[in-house]
Scaffold this motif. Structure first.
Motif, mmCIF file in Angstrom:
data_model
loop_
_atom_site.group_PDB
_atom_site.id
_atom_site.type_symbol
_atom_site.label_atom_id
_atom_site.label_comp_id
_atom_site.label_asym_id
_atom_site.label_seq_id
_atom_site.Cartn_x
_atom_site.Cartn_y
_atom_site.Cartn_z
ATOM 1 N N ALA A 1 36.928 38.351 31.612
ATOM 2 C CA ALA A 1 38.206 38.190 32.310
ATOM 3 C C ALA A 1 38.259 38.972 33.627
ATOM 4 O O ALA A 1 39.172 38.776 34.432
ATOM 5 C CB ALA A 1 39.358 38.618 31.413
ATOM 6 N N LEU A 2 37.287 39.848 33.842
ATOM 7 C CA LEU A 2 37.177 40.600 35.102
ATOM 8 C C LEU A 2 35.988 40.092 35.910
ATOM 9 O O LEU A 2 35.388 40.834 36.681
ATOM 10 C CB LEU A 2 37.032 42.103 34.818
ATOM 11 N N PRO B 1 35.525 47.538 33.484
ATOM 12 C CA PRO B 1 36.806 48.125 33.887
ATOM 13 C C PRO B 1 36.650 49.389 34.736
ATOM 14 O O PRO B 1 37.419 49.582 35.682
ATOM 15 C CB PRO B 1 37.497 48.412 32.556
ATOM 16 N N VAL B 2 35.647 50.210 34.467
ATOM 17 C CA VAL B 2 35.454 51.419 35.284
ATOM 18 C C VAL B 2 35.092 51.077 36.720
ATOM 19 O O VAL B 2 35.368 51.852 37.627
ATOM 20 C CB VAL B 2 34.425 52.410 34.694
ATOM 21 N N GLU B 3 34.475 49.924 36.930
ATOM 22 C CA GLU B 3 34.173 49.482 38.292
ATOM 23 C C GLU B 3 35.452 49.045 39.005
ATOM 24 O O GLU B 3 35.572 49.219 40.217
ATOM 25 C CB GLU B 3 33.178 48.329 38.264
ATOM 26 N N LYS C 1 44.191 45.992 40.864
ATOM 27 C CA LYS C 1 45.109 44.863 40.731
ATOM 28 C C LYS C 1 44.569 43.863 39.714
ATOM 29 O O LYS C 1 45.304 43.384 38.848
ATOM 30 C CB LYS C 1 45.305 44.190 42.084
ATOM 31 N N GLN C 2 43.288 43.566 39.793
ATOM 32 C CA GLN C 2 42.652 42.632 38.863
ATOM 33 C C GLN C 2 42.725 43.167 37.431
ATOM 34 O O GLN C 2 43.015 42.424 36.489
ATOM 35 C CB GLN C 2 41.206 42.396 39.282
ATOM 36 N N LEU C 3 42.465 44.465 37.264
ATOM 37 C CA LEU C 3 42.517 45.083 35.943
ATOM 38 C C LEU C 3 43.929 45.012 35.363
ATOM 39 O O LEU C 3 44.121 44.642 34.204
ATOM 40 C CB LEU C 3 42.042 46.539 36.027
ATOM 41 N N MET D 1 47.761 42.655 31.415
ATOM 42 C CA MET D 1 49.046 42.019 31.111
ATOM 43 C C MET D 1 48.864 40.695 30.374
ATOM 44 O O MET D 1 49.805 40.209 29.731
ATOM 45 C CB MET D 1 49.867 41.796 32.377
ATOM 46 N N LYS D 2 47.679 40.119 30.414
ATOM 47 C CA LYS D 2 47.416 38.835 29.759
ATOM 48 C C LYS D 2 46.925 38.994 28.318
ATOM 49 O O LYS D 2 46.871 38.018 27.570
ATOM 50 C CB LYS D 2 46.400 38.036 30.553
#
Length: 86
Positions: A58-59, A64-66, A75-77, A82-83
């Motif tokens: 999903a990223l 996520p650490v990147e 913003k992407q995280l 939220m999804k």
């Protein structure tokens, strides 16, 4: 409603249950934001270390650490978090 406003409303839901434990402080230090840490802790739980260093479809395959290294990544995280179904 803007994405930032949606994020603030969403993240605030999880802050009350985000206690000041050592584990939570460590997560907050890693991600650099208490609200992001609270949402991650709610959705991922104590497996957050492994998750933070995993490639997430999903990223777009990023870890996520990147994502926390840039405003666009953050913003992407947030949008991805939220999804996740509660």
């Amino acid at each position: 409603m803007s994405i930032q406003k949606k994020w603030e409303d969403y993240a605030n839901i999880f802050l009350d249950d985000f206690e000041d434990s050592e584990e939570n402080k460590e997560l907050e230090n890693i991600v650099g934001d208490k609200k992001i840490a609270a949402v991650i802790k709610f959705h991922i739980g104590s497996h957050y270390k492994e998750w933070l260093h995993s490639n997430i479809d999903a990223l777009n395959g990023k870890k996520p650490v990147e994502c926390i290294e840039s405003e666009e990544g953050i913003k992407q995280l947030k949008e991805m978090l939220m999804k996740i179904p509660c």
